[in-house]
Design a protein around this motif. Structure first.
Motif, mmCIF file in Angstrom:
data_model
loop_
_atom_site.group_PDB
_atom_site.id
_atom_site.type_symbol
_atom_site.label_atom_id
_atom_site.label_comp_id
_atom_site.label_asym_id
_atom_site.label_seq_id
_atom_site.Cartn_x
_atom_site.Cartn_y
_atom_site.Cartn_z
ATOM 1 N N LYS A 4 11.216 -120.548 -0.670
ATOM 2 C CA LYS A 4 10.855 -119.200 -1.113
ATOM 3 C C LYS A 4 11.617 -118.910 -2.409
ATOM 4 O O LYS A 4 12.570 -118.124 -2.434
ATOM 5 N N PRO A 5 11.206 -119.559 -3.496
ATOM 6 C CA PRO A 5 11.980 -119.454 -4.743
ATOM 7 C C PRO A 5 12.054 -118.039 -5.301
ATOM 8 O O PRO A 5 13.101 -117.644 -5.830
ATOM 9 N N LEU A 6 10.970 -117.261 -5.206
ATOM 10 C CA LEU A 6 10.994 -115.906 -5.752
ATOM 11 C C LEU A 6 11.964 -115.025 -4.979
ATOM 12 O O LEU A 6 12.670 -114.191 -5.555
ATOM 13 N N GLU A 7 12.002 -115.221 -3.668
ATOM 14 C CA GLU A 7 12.928 -114.450 -2.828
ATOM 15 C C GLU A 7 14.372 -114.781 -3.178
ATOM 16 O O GLU A 7 15.244 -113.903 -3.225
ATOM 17 N N ALA A 8 14.638 -116.063 -3.420
ATOM 18 C CA ALA A 8 16.004 -116.478 -3.733
ATOM 19 C C ALA A 8 16.445 -115.969 -5.095
ATOM 20 O O ALA A 8 17.557 -115.436 -5.260
#
Length: 318
Positions: free
Chosen positions: A196-200
């Motif tokens: 979940k790159p955007l969340e990170a």
């Protein structure tokens, strides 16, 4: 065919056979060598107190693989302890194929990694697809998650912080540094659908200095422009077997499931690489470096692709 010509053919064939045998012998020896790559990492907004500091990265131990080169992993960790970087990072795939009894592999992992935390080096990790026992996205299941949880618990029991789509500020051990933060972003494993790159990325302030960590390079393409000026991945083993002067060909890209290597088709330009800095991939002002890893898959050999310890030297981007 005259005798003289036959003799020349025989010597030629013997020479070719000897050359191939020498290549095979070296491919068995090379996994037990270790390249220490010193790499400049240009980080926008890097605080002055972080200038010149080292971030050490290793990846893909793959313990449990037959003839696993545990001694090379031990040497890599010993080099890191000697260098005493600002942080040590392990980019996933601690085990090869987690079975019902993970205890032997986990004992090896903790034994090899423990010197980092014993030396009070801040140590961080993410998990890779092998840690879930997953080779394709469709093969992810609850059993894989349970085994990944076991690996995470074992690492955290010795003081390694495992990041799952989260960002943390790395502590600065320089007492004169004040509170200038430098962030590490750890993204979940791609193939078991944990990334979940955007969340990170959303967990760090805009324009803050950061270092982005993932296992599979496929995750990198999802990061918005300018959010990952320095990122590192593993997973590829650098191709594991590479023919000299043929950068477009690697054995791992040929034998692995193509969904795992789909990111290669997104690279623009003529030079296709599976280790080092990857030009022409990802969004603007993002830069990905792929570590060649320590272990291997399928066969316990490497050729023209030695194991790698990467030491990033932080520099403020101009």
């Amino acid at each position: 065919m005259n005798q003289h010509l036959w003799r020349r053919i025989k010597y030629l064939l013997l020479g070719v056979a000897g050359f191939l045998l020498a290549l095979l012998l070296w491919s068995v020896i090379e996994p037990y060598t270790l390249d220490q790559e010193m790499v400049a990492a240009e980080v926008p907004s890097l605080p002055q107190s972080w200038q010149g500091k080292h971030i050490a990265v290793v990846s893909d131990f793959q313990f449990g693989m037959w003839m696993a080169n545990i001694s090379t992993a031990e040497r890599a960790i010993a080099h890191i302890v000697e260098d005493r970087p600002a942080a040590a990072i392990i980019a996933g795939d601690f085990v090869y194929k987690p079975g019902e009894n993970l205890t032997p592999e986990l004992n090896r992992v903790t034994e090899v990694v423990r010197p980092l935390t014993a030396a009070q080096i801040p140590t961080y990790a993410i998990l890779g697809n092998h840690d879930y026992g997953v080779s394709t996205a469709a093969s992810a299941d609850n059993t894989g998650q349970q085994r990944a949880n076991q690996i995470q618990q074992a690492l955290e029991s010795i003081g390694v912080q495992v990041l799952q789509n989260e960002a943390i500020a790395i502590p600065n051990r320089d007492p004169a540094s004040g509170s200038e933060p430098f962030y590490l972003v750890g993204i979940g494993a791609h193939l078991p659908n944990q990334a979940k790159p955007l969340e990170a990325i959303a967990q760090i302030p805009n324009n803050a200095a950061r270092f982005v960590l993932m296992h599979n390079p496929a995750t990198f393409a999802e990061l918005p422009a300018g959010t990952a000026p320095v990122a590192v991945a593993g997973h590829t083993h650098g191709g594991q077997i590479r023919i000299p002067f043929m950068p477009h060909w690697s054995w791992m890209a040929w034998v692995e499931d193509k969904t795992s290597w789909s990111w290669l088709s997104k690279i623009q330009g003529d030079t296709v690489r599976v280790s080092g800095w990857i030009p022409g991939y990802g969004n603007a002002n993002n830069h990905l470096y792929i570590n060649r890893g320590i272990g291997f898959s399928h066969l316990p050999i490497r050729f023209n692709c030695p194991p790698e310890l990467t030491v990033f030297v932080l520099q403020r981007a101009t």
